[in-house]
Design an enzyme around this catalytic site. Structure first.
Site: not given
Length: 293
Positions: A236, A270
């Site tokens: 991210k 995740r």
């Protein structure tokens, strides 16, 4: 306030009771592999290119040690294109069914904020609902989760994927806001009969990289809620932007923040890169290696 939270929160969970008579042990950290059924997810290598690409990717993740496969048909990257529920179902439902046929031992999570999509996905074999909106984008989602008797991943987000970058201003302490948000949502979930809940702080969702790093450092403060925590940090902007990189070059940074998340109490990771996440867990929790699927 702490006593009120303790009266509101759920008992700490070591297992998630899934539909179809299955139980997922989360007494040790587990890995959730990301399978994006979208053409516009932020990390291009995570996109399943065709139906023929799906099962080999799923098998590779399971062989690398993933316990859960997280399937999404609606991209939640900032500014992502809004698609209809019918298009989301077209992408998602055949993939859920195909994976359950090929790999019945795998736990399948569906990444959707729509109650109708969630219900059909569970009917197709999905085990877990992963809702980025916490029920804010579909009023039927929380009642539906209760009716389905399915574990629910409750994420913090403001706005929508299209507008969330406009909602990064927090008047007070950001972690205290998360605690209050989760407290109120847990009360609502309990009212609808949802008993198995995982908390997701929503790294990068209506949060700047600096805010996301603050939440990561202070992750243990969410332990007051007594629930397992999912960390979705993989590649991210909080990883690649401070380093002046792009998502495709952010694997090393992802390993670092995943390690910090585990040390701060995360139970689920995740990720796009399953093998590296499994190795991180094995090194940090050598007496509790992830079980083979």
């Amino acid at each position: 306030m702490l006593q009120a939270l303790q009266d509101t929160c759920f008992p700490a969970a070591q297992t998630l009771r899934c539909p179809h008579g299955r139980v997922l042990d989360i007494s040790q950290p587990r890995v959730m592999g990301i399978l994006n059924l979208t053409p516009d997810s932020f990390f291009a290598d995570s996109r399943v290119q065709s139906p023929d690409d799906l099962l080999p990717r799923a098998e590779a993740m399971l062989r690398a040690g993933a316990t859960i496969l997280d399937l999404g048909g609606y991209s939640s990257r900032p500014g992502a294109e809004h698609i209809s529920a019918d298009e989301e179902k077209r992408r998602l439902l055949p993939a859920v069914a195909a994976i359950k046929r090929a790999f019945p031992e795998a736990f399948v999570s569906v990444d959707t904020f729509r109650a109708g999509v969630a219900a059909e996905a569970v009917a197709a074999g999905a085990d877990i609902l992963n809702d980025i909106s916490g029920g804010t984008l579909d009023a039927d989602m929380l009642p539906t989760a209760g009716q389905l008797g399915v574990p629910y991943i409750l994420m913090h987000m403001r706005g929508t994927p299209q507008t969330m970058t406009q909602h990064t201003q927090y008047e007070g302490d950001i972690v205290l806001e998360l605690v209050r948000y989760f407290r109120d949502k847990l009360t609502e979930l309990r009212r609808h009969g949802v008993t198995d809940v995982v908390l997701d702080p929503g790294f990068g969702f209506a949060k700047t990289p600096a805010q996301s790093h603050e939440v990561l450092r202070r992750l243990p403060e969410l332990a007051v809620l007594g629930l397992p925590i999912l960390a979705g940090l993989s590649r991210k902007s909080m990883v690649h932007k401070p380093l002046g990189l792009t998502p495709d070059a952010a694997l090393t940074g992802t390993i670092a923040v995943n390690a910090l998340a585990l040390l701060n109490g995360a139970r689920l990771l995740r990720v796009h890169d399953v093998a590296e996440a499994v190795q991180t867990i094995q090194l940090l929790s050598p007496t509790f290696p992830p079980a083979s699927p």
